[in-house]
Enzyme design. Structure first.
Site, PDB file in Angstrom:
ATOM      1  N   ASP A  39      -1.297  -8.542  -0.004  1.00  0.00           N
ATOM      2  CA  ASP A  39      -0.660 -10.182   0.249  1.00  0.00           C
ATOM      3  C   ASP A  39       0.254 -11.037   0.142  1.00  0.00           C
ATOM      4  O   ASP A  39       0.132 -12.128  -0.346  1.00  0.00           O
ATOM      5  CB  ASP A  39      -2.141 -10.285  -1.557  1.00  0.00           C
ATOM      6  CG  ASP A  39      -1.500 -10.231  -2.459  1.00  0.00           C
ATOM      7  OD1 ASP A  39      -0.004  -9.204  -2.597  1.00  0.00           O
ATOM      8  OD2 ASP A  39      -1.860 -10.340  -3.651  1.00  0.00           O
ATOM      9  N   SER A  40       0.888 -10.116  -0.164  1.00  0.00           N
ATOM     10  CA  SER A  40       2.089 -11.285   0.634  1.00  0.00           C
ATOM     11  C   SER A  40       2.352 -11.835   1.794  1.00  0.00           C
ATOM     12  O   SER A  40       3.096 -12.231   2.197  1.00  0.00           O
ATOM     13  CB  SER A  40       3.890 -10.005   0.491  1.00  0.00           C
ATOM     14  OG  SER A  40       3.345  -9.487   1.918  1.00  0.00           O
ATOM     15  N   GLU A  80       6.757  -2.467  -9.588  1.00  0.00           N
ATOM     16  CA  GLU A  80       7.054  -3.074  -9.201  1.00  0.00           C
ATOM     17  C   GLU A  80       8.822  -4.103 -10.500  1.00  0.00           C
ATOM     18  O   GLU A  80       7.825  -3.815 -11.311  1.00  0.00           O
ATOM     19  CB  GLU A  80       6.777  -4.539  -8.537  1.00  0.00           C
ATOM     20  CG  GLU A  80       7.134  -5.370  -7.904  1.00  0.00           C
ATOM     21  CD  GLU A  80       6.437  -6.689  -7.663  1.00  0.00           C
ATOM     22  OE1 GLU A  80       6.601  -7.350  -6.962  1.00  0.00           O
ATOM     23  OE2 GLU A  80       5.556  -5.959  -7.020  1.00  0.00           O
ATOM     24  N   LYS A  84      -5.532  -1.678  -2.995  1.00  0.00           N
ATOM     25  CA  LYS A  84      -4.487  -1.346  -4.345  1.00  0.00           C
ATOM     26  C   LYS A  84      -4.795  -2.642  -4.968  1.00  0.00           C
ATOM     27  O   LYS A  84      -5.293  -4.024  -4.890  1.00  0.00           O
ATOM     28  CB  LYS A  84      -3.237  -1.489  -3.572  1.00  0.00           C
ATOM     29  CG  LYS A  84      -2.459  -1.797  -5.274  1.00  0.00           C
ATOM     30  CD  LYS A  84      -0.242  -2.083  -4.106  1.00  0.00           C
ATOM     31  CE  LYS A  84      -0.886  -3.193  -3.555  1.00  0.00           C
ATOM     32  NZ  LYS A  84      -0.094  -4.614  -4.510  1.00  0.00           N
ATOM     33  N   GLU A 105      -4.082  -4.725  -8.566  1.00  0.00           N
ATOM     34  CA  GLU A 105      -3.210  -5.201  -9.775  1.00  0.00           C
ATOM     35  C   GLU A 105      -3.640  -4.635 -11.008  1.00  0.00           C
ATOM     36  O   GLU A 105      -4.551  -5.201 -11.932  1.00  0.00           O
ATOM     37  CB  GLU A 105      -2.435  -6.424  -9.647  1.00  0.00           C
ATOM     38  CG  GLU A 105      -1.465  -6.443  -8.284  1.00  0.00           C
ATOM     39  CD  GLU A 105      -0.837  -7.828  -7.363  1.00  0.00           C
ATOM     40  OE1 GLU A 105      -0.800  -8.783  -9.378  1.00  0.00           O
ATOM     41  OE2 GLU A 105      -0.369  -8.437  -6.957  1.00  0.00           O
ATOM     42  N   ASP A 146      -4.556  -4.870   0.218  1.00  0.00           N
ATOM     43  CA  ASP A 146      -4.498  -5.946  -1.539  1.00  0.00           C
ATOM     44  C   ASP A 146      -5.727  -6.066  -1.545  1.00  0.00           C
ATOM     45  O   ASP A 146      -6.326  -7.070  -0.822  1.00  0.00           O
ATOM     46  CB  ASP A 146      -3.208  -6.586  -1.846  1.00  0.00           C
ATOM     47  CG  ASP A 146      -1.985  -6.184  -1.858  1.00  0.00           C
ATOM     48  OD1 ASP A 146      -1.894  -4.802  -2.357  1.00  0.00           O
ATOM     49  OD2 ASP A 146      -1.052  -6.901  -1.453  1.00  0.00           O
TER      50      ASP A 146
END
Length: 263
Positions: free
Chosen positions: A44-45, A181, A112, A114, A83
């Site tokens: 999602d970067s 991270e 993925k 978070e 993501d």
């Protein structure tokens, strides 16, 4: 032959590091995997590096599905991980399953997510229904406003214990990979040695099972101040392919990240 979750696990068991790079389109998918990248992360970067947003929060599920489909079309060898964007999995495990299934249908092999122990039930729900999950702890960009900025995580005794407990819980819940991270290298090493699943580091020191960088950071393209954990692999390289190959070699031989990239 396509790299699978089993492939990655065997690499770690054989003390071989694997490489991860963000990827958002078909051409780079082909280029990266031909240069030796094992895992393509549709991150999602893309909100930052493609859309020009300040955070990842504006990225939608449709955005992630579109770019996953693009990457899948250009890939024949790498493992593809995507993501789950902000708001697509936090309401309920059922919501997460519905959205994760759409991402896998677009061509991803894993999603993925978070978050720490609060995501344990969701990860268990997904993995018991056939959706592989990579958990993500430490600096979680989707929670950037709550965290108060892009800051080192796990740098106190209490927060370090919390991250270790999170990692254990998420593995027990069924996560197949764990991304850490911006956490202290010593803590990341301890977590890696505690778990049986592979770990991926970004700003987490050299002792993780794998490393990941954002493609545009690794190529020195993203403007502004670079995070400490970033290295410009285009410096001294004659082509993008050579830069990526140099990254692969540096990760596989534990030359990257160096002490100057760690916390």
């Amino acid at each position: 032959m396509r790299i699978t979750q089993t492939t990655l696990q065997k690499m770690v068991e054989n003390n071989e590091k694997f490489t991860v790079m963000t990827c958002y389109d078909a051409i780079f998918a082909t280029l990266l995997e031909n240069a030796g990248i094992d895992v393509l992360l549709v991150g999602d970067s893309l909100g930052n590096v493609l859309h020009g947003e300040n955070t990842t929060l504006a990225v939608t599920l449709d955005d992630m599905i579109y770019h996953t489909r693009c990457v899948a079309r250009g890939s024949s060898k790498a493992f593809i991980m995507t993501d789950m964007p902000f708001g697509s999995y936090q309401i309920s495990p059922e919501q997460a399953f519905e959205n994760a299934s759409r991402i896998l249908a677009a061509g991803a092999h894993m999603v993925k997510i978070e978050g720490g122990q609060i995501m344990a039930d969701t990860i268990q729900f997904l993995t018991r229904r056939g959706i592989p999950v990579c958990a993500h702890i430490g600096l979680t960009p989707q929670s950037i406003h709550q965290l108060g900025g892009y800051k080192l995580q796990g740098n106190s005794e209490k927060s370090a214990k919390q991250l270790l407990d999170d990692a254990k819980t998420l593995e027990k819940s069924g996560a197949s990979l764990l991304l850490m991270e911006v956490v202290p290298a010593k803590l990341a090493k301890k977590i890696t040695h505690t778990l049986s699943i592979p770990t991926i580091g970004i700003g987490a020191g050299v002792n993780c099972s794998a490393q990941v960088l954002v493609l545009h950071d690794m190529l020195g393209l993203y403007p502004g101040k670079k995070p400490r954990f970033v290295k410009d692999f285009m410096a001294g390289a004659k082509s993008i392919q050579e830069a990526v190959a140099n990254y692969v070699t540096a990760v596989k031989t534990s030359q990257f990240p160096g002490e100057e990239h760690a916390f």
